[in-house]
Design a protein around this motif. Structure first.
Motif, PDB file in Angstrom:
ATOM      1  N   ARG A  83       0.700   4.085  -2.801  1.00  0.00           N
ATOM      2  CA  ARG A  83       0.431   5.474  -2.413  1.00  0.00           C
ATOM      3  C   ARG A  83       1.452   6.420  -3.051  1.00  0.00           C
ATOM      4  O   ARG A  83       1.107   7.512  -3.527  1.00  0.00           O
ATOM      5  CB  ARG A  83       0.446   5.597  -0.891  1.00  0.00           C
ATOM      6  CG  ARG A  83      -0.049   6.940  -0.366  1.00  0.00           C
ATOM      7  CD  ARG A  83      -0.151   6.926   1.156  1.00  0.00           C
ATOM      8  NE  ARG A  83      -1.238   6.055   1.596  1.00  0.00           N
ATOM      9  CZ  ARG A  83      -1.067   4.879   2.186  1.00  0.00           C
ATOM     10  NH1 ARG A  83       0.161   4.405   2.397  1.00  0.00           N
ATOM     11  NH2 ARG A  83      -2.093   4.158   2.555  1.00  0.00           N
ATOM     12  N   PRO A 117       0.811  -1.224   0.000  1.00  0.00           N
ATOM     13  CA  PRO A 117       0.000   0.000   0.000  1.00  0.00           C
ATOM     14  C   PRO A 117       0.842   1.270   0.000  1.00  0.00           C
ATOM     15  O   PRO A 117       0.476   2.261  -0.647  1.00  0.00           O
ATOM     16  CB  PRO A 117      -0.831  -0.128   1.280  1.00  0.00           C
ATOM     17  CG  PRO A 117      -0.908  -1.582   1.535  1.00  0.00           C
ATOM     18  CD  PRO A 117       0.412  -2.136   1.082  1.00  0.00           C
ATOM     19  N   HIS A 148      -7.970   0.428  -0.321  1.00  0.00           N
ATOM     20  CA  HIS A 148      -7.177  -0.697   0.191  1.00  0.00           C
ATOM     21  C   HIS A 148      -8.117  -1.673   0.893  1.00  0.00           C
ATOM     22  O   HIS A 148      -8.859  -1.284   1.802  1.00  0.00           O
ATOM     23  CB  HIS A 148      -6.111  -0.209   1.155  1.00  0.00           C
ATOM     24  CG  HIS A 148      -5.311  -1.320   1.761  1.00  0.00           C
ATOM     25  ND1 HIS A 148      -4.937  -1.349   3.086  1.00  0.00           N
ATOM     26  CD2 HIS A 148      -4.825  -2.465   1.219  1.00  0.00           C
ATOM     27  CE1 HIS A 148      -4.252  -2.441   3.333  1.00  0.00           C
ATOM     28  NE2 HIS A 148      -4.175  -3.139   2.221  1.00  0.00           N
ATOM     29  N   SER A 191      -9.646  -1.066   6.285  1.00  0.00           N
ATOM     30  CA  SER A 191      -9.511  -1.843   5.050  1.00  0.00           C
ATOM     31  C   SER A 191     -10.470  -3.034   5.013  1.00  0.00           C
ATOM     32  O   SER A 191     -10.377  -3.859   4.106  1.00  0.00           O
ATOM     33  CB  SER A 191      -8.064  -2.342   4.905  1.00  0.00           C
ATOM     34  OG  SER A 191      -7.165  -1.253   4.861  1.00  0.00           O
TER      35      SER A 191
END
Length: 224
Positions: A49, A45, A58, A156
């Motif tokens: 990003r 992630p 996510h 998430s």
């Protein structure tokens, strides 16, 4: 066509540029929606990003959640099977039987609350029987691990049932299987003929090209 890519971060020359290139080749453009499924490890992630900006979704992988729930189920069943267990079985059994359903239907906060009650109930068991005490400690540890996993990734967690019914991905189990069967078998610490990170990275790229049907004569350099 489904577009796959493989990467070993330690073996890639520039992981960030690799992900940017793969996103572009997959047809993604700045401003379009992007969904990333991971097992909760923050490396991917964070790379996404940096590569695509903060506006992406996510989702925690269902396969990893399901495996951790199974660990709790197995530990609690072992506790209830102990000969000297005298507690009310429904107090332990019913919440465990509902954990998977709650998370599947997007009620993860309720699942986390029930896990806290299970942790407290397991902590109350103080037995002279070593087997029973060990089983209680094991169940408590499994519940604590799942609770921490859910709480740390609460943003998430989604309604997995809704995504499944609408044909949207909820799991990376195929990728997990490839890693277990191919990479881990050759990257174990005690293996004499271990792959180097660079070699494993090349193998991941090649495997993705095979799955996509891209490994033709023009892609032979990927397997070199």
């Amino acid at each position: 066509m489904t577009r796959r890519f493989g990467m070993v971060r330690e073996g890639a020359t520039s992981p960030l540029e690799l992900i940017r290139g793969e996103l572009a080749r997959a047809g993604w453009r700045q401003g379009t929606s992007l969904t990333v499924l991971t097992d909760g490890e923050p490396a991917l992630p964070n790379l996404i990003r940096l590569a695509a900006g903060p506006s992406f979704t996510h989702i925690l992988d269902w396969w990893d959640i399901s495996m951790r729930v199974r660990h709790v189920e197995t530990a609690v069943k072992g506790l209830l099977r102990c000969d000297d267990f005298l507690g009310p079985e429904p107090l332990f059994q019913r919440p465990v039987e509902r954990l998977r359903w709650w998370i599947w239907h997007g009620r993860s906060r309720l699942a986390a609350t029930q896990l806290q009650w299970l942790i407290a109930d397991c902590a109350r068991i103080q037995a002279e029987n070593a087997e029973l005490q060990a089983a209680a400690n094991r169940a408590k540890a499994r519940c604590e691990a799942l609770h921490s996993y859910l709480v740390n990734n609460m943003n998430s967690l989604v309604d997995y049932g809704w995504r499944y019914r609408n044909g949207l991905p909820i799991s990376t189990s195929r990728a997990e299987g490839s890693v277990d069967d191919i990479a881990n078998a050759r990257m174990g610490k005690k293996r004499r003929m271990r792959w180097s990170p660079h070699g494993a990275h090349r193998m991941a790229i090649t495997r993705a090209a095979v799955l996509d049907g891209r490994l033709t004569i023009s892609y032979r350099n990927l397997a070199a």
